[in-house]
Write an enzyme that holds these catalytic residues in place. Structure first.
Site, short mmCIF file in Angstrom:
data_model
loop_
_atom_site.label_atom_id
_atom_site.label_comp_id
_atom_site.label_asym_id
_atom_site.label_seq_id
_atom_site.Cartn_x
_atom_site.Cartn_y
_atom_site.Cartn_z
N GLY A 209 0.78 -1.23 0.00
CA GLY A 209 0.00 0.00 0.00
C GLY A 209 0.81 1.27 0.00
O GLY A 209 0.29 2.32 0.41
N THR A 211 2.01 3.09 -2.66
CA THR A 211 1.43 4.04 -3.62
C THR A 211 0.02 4.44 -3.21
O THR A 211 -0.40 5.58 -3.46
CB THR A 211 1.43 3.41 -5.02
OG1 THR A 211 2.75 2.95 -5.35
CG2 THR A 211 0.98 4.42 -6.07
N GLU A 427 0.34 -37.01 -0.39
CA GLU A 427 -0.31 -35.93 0.37
C GLU A 427 -0.80 -36.43 1.72
O GLU A 427 -0.81 -35.67 2.70
CB GLU A 427 -1.46 -35.35 -0.44
CG GLU A 427 -1.06 -34.74 -1.78
CD GLU A 427 -0.02 -33.65 -1.63
OE1 GLU A 427 0.02 -32.99 -0.56
OE2 GLU A 427 0.78 -33.45 -2.57
#
Length: 613
Positions: A209, A211, A427
């Site tokens: 944030g 800019t 997995e």
């Protein structure tokens, strides 16, 4: 900036285009006229003879000149007697006798107009264009105005962002808001002898944030706000960058008090002497001019320089010293409360379902910056619109989170049943160890759905709260969980596959950091061997062999290997002891393809997690 209204500028452009078009049509007409056959030149006696023979179709008498067309269609020209000669009456009578059409034109009619049209008008147009270009060059808009600054003036009409649109970084807002308050009421600070910082540097990762804060200041400030990017200074022509810096500060001084915002200042503010061009590098000359303008012999009273970068390590030290950038404000990644505030901002114009819990979503997005959260909310809205829903539901945010973290779902990818079993056990090994080990992040989701570029499955572990430091036990358990996929495949299929490539890479990097950077090795003790990363042109490595002895480098390799072997053995021992849970989880994963954290707890409720050491 050009002060004329857009309608006036457009009308002037249209007028210039019409003049150029008329001029072009005239040239084309003259060109095609000149392309025809030249008229035949006849003597006066030959002309009279052709009249007597009846070979003349018509004539045009203009003063003492005669032109016309023969019966054969040939154009001709002839020179007659003087205008006051009595021969003309005899000639006209003879022409009428032969039935030749005669037309009289005054001498010189249309000649001066044609001359003006062909010669004077083009010259006038060229002079007008030359004057116009000279004026544009003086105003900084011409083709040769390379040295003019490209800074744009922004005000409340150009940006509607205010401090209310910035969230998650309240301390940064307080620091930058002080600049606006000083410009609104300078006496409040001057009476105490305080001086506002000449320069403020916003530093932080991309998307936090920086800019956006500058846009908010532009919307809140009641003074001129100039904005420019660091790359706008550098051109292919030598000296252009320094000239643009001079012109930029000249305009800023004329509008003082004002704010000058330079975005991505690292494009022009890199350390001198680090480039390949030496001291005569064009970028360095631009930086030298910037240093002189910010705090040189002349003072820039009333000009506050605001800059943003995500690479403060490459900036020149002279640029960072007090007097130029007096204040360095770090714009960090938002914490859990900040992420919730940012979610509220980005969801305030979206229709959310009643089951959407933004606080829970904030806990599931650790490490996300404002740009990531904005993208997440937009992806969820797009998914809901694609499904023709009236509101955005929790499932849309879950799918959007998977997209952001792992990529798009590859529905058309065909996987054989054997490969699917390998992926499921891989997995399941990660997930089971993540569920068993006491110092790992909770398992949020397990999936064997292919996503992105080469992602055949994933186990998503998300922390319940923001973490800023980690203990050795937590890193060791993370190493063990990373190796769980490879261990599960070896136990079940008695082979090794390429599916553990990324896991091994992450585990090796983590083990090397534990030894080299964090001093968590028993063999080396509290010792940091990390190479200082100062050369921005070379790759970053943790250890360079030319700075340490071969014996020390061998010890580092030995300690890294020791950590990996110990974690591998722990993973194998746990999965062997809980083989039934591994099989149950893998079978369920093969059938359902996706399992979330609550379903994982239900599947493994008969097993007990490992006690905390």
């Amino acid at each position: 900036m050009n002060g004329k209204p857009p309608a006036q500028r457009n009308l002037r452009t249209i007028a210039i285009m019409l003049v150029v078009l008329v001029f072009g049509l005239i040239l084309v007409q003259q060109f095609w006229t000149g392309m025809g056959p030249a008229p035949e030149q006849l003597s006066y006696s030959t002309f009279r003879q052709k009249v007597s023979d009846g070979d003349v179709e018509y004539v045009v008498i203009r003063g003492s000149s005669i032109s016309g067309e023969l019966v054969t269609g040939v154009q001709f020209e002839a020179q007659g007697p003087p205008e006051d000669s009595p021969v003309w009456s005899e000639l006209v009578a003879k022409l009428e006798e032969r039935g030749v059409a005669v037309e009289f034109e005054p001498a010189g009619e249309g000649a001066w107009m044609l001359t003006a049209l062909i010669w004077i008008l083009p010259v006038g147009i060229l002079i007008a264009l030359w004057v116009y270009m000279m004026r544009r060059m003086q105003q900084g808009g011409g083709a040769l105005s390379f040295g003019q600054s490209r800074a744009k003036l922004a005000n409340k009409e150009f940006t509607k962002v205010s401090f209310k649109d910035v969230a998650g970084i309240n301390e940064v807002i307080d620091e930058t808001q002080e600049i606006v308050e000083y410009l609104r009421d300078p006496n409040r600070f001057v009476r105490l002898g305080a001086q506002i910082p000449k320069g403020v540097l916003l530093v932080g990762p991309p998307g936090t944030g920086k800019t956006l804060i500058a846009r908010a200041i532009a919307g809140e400030a009641s003074v001129p706000f100039f904005t420019i990017s660091g790359s706008d200074f550098v051109e292919m022509f030598v000296g252009v960058g320094a000239a643009r810096v001079r012109d930029m500060f000249q305009k800023a001084k004329a509008s003082a008090p004002c704010i000058l915002f330079i975005d991505e200042i690292d494009a022009v503010g890199r350390k001198r002497g680090a480039g390949l061009g030496g001291g005569h590098d064009e970028r360095e000359q631009t930086l030298n001019q910037l240093l002189g303008e910010m705090d040189g012999f002349e003072h820039n009273t009333g000009v506050i320089v605001l800059a943003a970068t995500n690479r403060p390590d490459v900036l020149d030290p002279a640029l960072l010293r007090p007097g130029r950038f007096d204040r360095k404000i770090v714009v960090p990644r938002p914490d859990i409360n900040g992420r919730e505030q940012i979610l509220n901002i980005h969801c305030r114009n979206k229709k959310l379902a009643g089951n959407v819990d933004l606080s829970r979503l904030a806990r599931r997005t650790p490490g996300f910056v404002g740009a990531d959260i904005e993208n997440l909310c937009n992806e969820a809205a797009l998914l809901a619109a694609r499904a023709r829903k009236e509101t955005i539901e929790t499932s849309d945010f879950e799918e959007a989170l998977d997209r952001v973290l792992t990529g798009l779902r590859r529905r058309g990818m065909f996987i054989t049943e054997r490969e699917k079993q390998h992926i499921a056990y891989h997995e399941a090994g990660h997930a089971l160890l993540g569920w068993l080990l006491p110092n790992t992040d909770p398992v949020h989701k397990i999936s064997i759905v292919p996503r992105g570029d080469g992602v055949l499955g994933f186990t998503l572990q998300l922390p319940e709260e923001d973490r800023y430091i980690m203990a050795r036990d937590e890193l060791v358990d993370r190493l063990t969980a990373l190796l769980g996929g490879r261990v599960a495949e070896e136990m079940v299929f008695e082979t090794r596959t390429t599916g553990a490539q990324d896991d091994l890479k992450q585990a090796t990097q983590l083990a090397k950091r534990m030894v080299v950077e964090y001093g968590m090795s028993d063999g080396l003790g509290p010792m940091s061997l990390a190479q200082e990363r100062t050369n921005v042109f070379l790759g970053e490595e943790l250890v360079r062999s030319d700075e340490h002895s071969e014996e020390l480098s061998a010890t580092v390799d030995k300690e890294v290997r020791k950590l990996l072997d110990q974690s591998y053995s722990t993973a194998k021992e746990l999965l062997t002891r809980h083989r039934a849970g591994l099989n149950r989880l893998a079978e369920e994963l093969s059938r359902r393809e996706t399992i979330d954290g609550r379903e994982l707890d239900e599947l493994l409720k008969d097993f007990s997690p490992e006690p905390t050491a």
